[in-house]
Design a protein around this motif. Structure first.
Motif, PDB file in Angstrom:
ATOM      1  N   ASP A 246      17.874  36.540 -20.674  1.00  0.00           N
ATOM      2  CA  ASP A 246      16.917  35.533 -20.207  1.00  0.00           C
ATOM      3  C   ASP A 246      15.866  35.342 -21.294  1.00  0.00           C
ATOM      4  OD1 ASP A 246      15.653  33.678 -18.603  1.00  0.00           O
ATOM      5  OD2 ASP A 246      15.149  35.078 -16.993  1.00  0.00           O
ATOM      6  N   MET A 247      14.911  34.493 -21.046  1.00  0.00           N
ATOM      7  CA  MET A 247      13.792  34.335 -21.961  1.00  0.00           C
ATOM      8  C   MET A 247      12.537  34.022 -21.171  1.00  0.00           C
ATOM      9  SD  MET A 247      14.143  30.596 -23.900  1.00  0.00           S
ATOM     10  CE  MET A 247      14.628  31.410 -25.354  1.00  0.00           C
ATOM     11  N   TYR A 248      11.405  34.426 -21.731  1.00  0.00           N
ATOM     12  CA  TYR A 248      10.108  34.185 -21.142  1.00  0.00           C
ATOM     13  C   TYR A 248       9.401  33.166 -22.027  1.00  0.00           C
ATOM     14  CZ  TYR A 248       5.445  35.164 -19.310  1.00  0.00           C
ATOM     15  OH  TYR A 248       4.202  35.059 -18.735  1.00  0.00           O
ATOM     16  N   VAL A 249       8.955  32.068 -21.423  1.00  0.00           N
ATOM     17  CA  VAL A 249       8.351  30.975 -22.179  1.00  0.00           C
ATOM     18  C   VAL A 249       6.953  30.682 -21.644  1.00  0.00           C
ATOM     19  CG1 VAL A 249       8.602  28.574 -22.922  1.00  0.00           C
ATOM     20  CG2 VAL A 249      10.635  29.934 -22.458  1.00  0.00           C
ATOM     21  N   MET A 250       5.988  30.585 -22.543  1.00  0.00           N
ATOM     22  CA  MET A 250       4.641  30.136 -22.200  1.00  0.00           C
ATOM     23  C   MET A 250       4.375  28.864 -22.996  1.00  0.00           C
ATOM     24  SD  MET A 250       2.408  33.646 -22.150  1.00  0.00           S
ATOM     25  CE  MET A 250       2.901  34.118 -23.794  1.00  0.00           C
ATOM     26  N   ILE A 251       3.761  27.879 -22.351  1.00  0.00           N
ATOM     27  CA  ILE A 251       3.443  26.618 -23.019  1.00  0.00           C
ATOM     28  C   ILE A 251       1.990  26.269 -22.736  1.00  0.00           C
ATOM     29  CG2 ILE A 251       4.162  25.116 -21.113  1.00  0.00           C
ATOM     30  CD1 ILE A 251       5.377  23.235 -23.263  1.00  0.00           C
ATOM     31  N   MET A 252       1.351  25.676 -23.727  1.00  0.00           N
ATOM     32  CA  MET A 252      -0.044  25.260 -23.600  1.00  0.00           C
ATOM     33  C   MET A 252      -0.214  23.925 -24.319  1.00  0.00           C
ATOM     34  SD  MET A 252      -1.515  28.919 -24.725  1.00  0.00           S
ATOM     35  CE  MET A 252       0.022  29.314 -25.536  1.00  0.00           C
ATOM     36  N   PRO A 253      -1.225  23.148 -23.944  1.00  0.00           N
ATOM     37  CA  PRO A 253      -1.518  21.934 -24.707  1.00  0.00           C
ATOM     38  C   PRO A 253      -1.901  22.302 -26.140  1.00  0.00           C
ATOM     39  CG  PRO A 253      -2.733  21.957 -22.622  1.00  0.00           C
ATOM     40  CD  PRO A 253      -2.127  23.319 -22.793  1.00  0.00           C
ATOM     41  N   ASN A 254      -1.573  21.438 -27.087  1.00  0.00           N
ATOM     42  CA  ASN A 254      -1.948  21.660 -28.485  1.00  0.00           C
ATOM     43  C   ASN A 254      -2.975  20.609 -28.886  1.00  0.00           C
ATOM     44  OD1 ASN A 254      -2.198  22.201 -31.169  1.00  0.00           O
ATOM     45  ND2 ASN A 254      -0.036  22.000 -31.663  1.00  0.00           N
ATOM     46  N   PRO A 255      -4.251  20.977 -28.940  1.00  0.00           N
ATOM     47  CA  PRO A 255      -5.291  20.005 -29.291  1.00  0.00           C
ATOM     48  C   PRO A 255      -5.175  19.508 -30.732  1.00  0.00           C
ATOM     49  CG  PRO A 255      -6.222  22.209 -29.129  1.00  0.00           C
ATOM     50  CD  PRO A 255      -4.794  22.299 -28.666  1.00  0.00           C
ATOM     51  N   ASP A 256      -4.502  20.272 -31.590  1.00  0.00           N
ATOM     52  CA  ASP A 256      -4.322  19.866 -32.989  1.00  0.00           C
ATOM     53  C   ASP A 256      -3.151  18.901 -33.172  1.00  0.00           C
ATOM     54  OD1 ASP A 256      -6.431  21.533 -33.672  1.00  0.00           O
ATOM     55  OD2 ASP A 256      -5.099  23.239 -34.028  1.00  0.00           O
ATOM     56  N   GLY A 257      -2.333  18.742 -32.138  1.00  0.00           N
ATOM     57  CA  GLY A 257      -1.180  17.855 -32.211  1.00  0.00           C
ATOM     58  C   GLY A 257       0.042  18.555 -32.771  1.00  0.00           C
ATOM     59  N   GLY A 258       1.207  18.037 -32.419  1.00  0.00           N
ATOM     60  CA  GLY A 258       2.458  18.586 -32.907  1.00  0.00           C
ATOM     61  C   GLY A 258       2.972  19.728 -32.049  1.00  0.00           C
TER      62      GLY A 258
END
Length: 89
Positions: free
Chosen positions: A16-28
């Motif tokens: 399996d995999m554990y994924v965390m995501i967040m907004p990127n204020p710097d873009g990309g």
């Protein structure tokens, strides 16, 4: 899709995999990948992640991924889940 808030998906179990995501204020897209099979499959794992993000039209995000040997369909499912969680209100 626009990433509005931090979210996570997956487990640290084998295959399996554990994924965390967040907004990127710097873009990309910023991707931090850890994997028990990075030497053999690191490029393929990153390719599946980036292709899935492109399919979902995610342009600005920071992802931290801890892979425990997930297969491509699991990687795709985890990315889709975490993006949907981060994009909803």
């Amino acid at each position: 899709m626009q990433i509005l808030k931090p979210a996570k998906a997956g487990t640290m179990e084998s295959n399996d995999m554990y994924v965390m995501i967040m907004p990127n204020p710097d873009g990309g897209i910023e991707l931090e990948l850890e994997s028990i099979v990075i030497k053999q499959f690191g490029e393929e794992i990153e390719k599946v992640i980036r292709e899935t993000l492109k399919e979902l039209d995610v342009k600005d995000a920071v992802l931290k991924v801890q892979d425990k040997g997930a297969l491509n369909y699991t990687i795709k499912a985890r990315i889709e889940t975490v993006v949907n969680r981060a994009a909803s209100n």
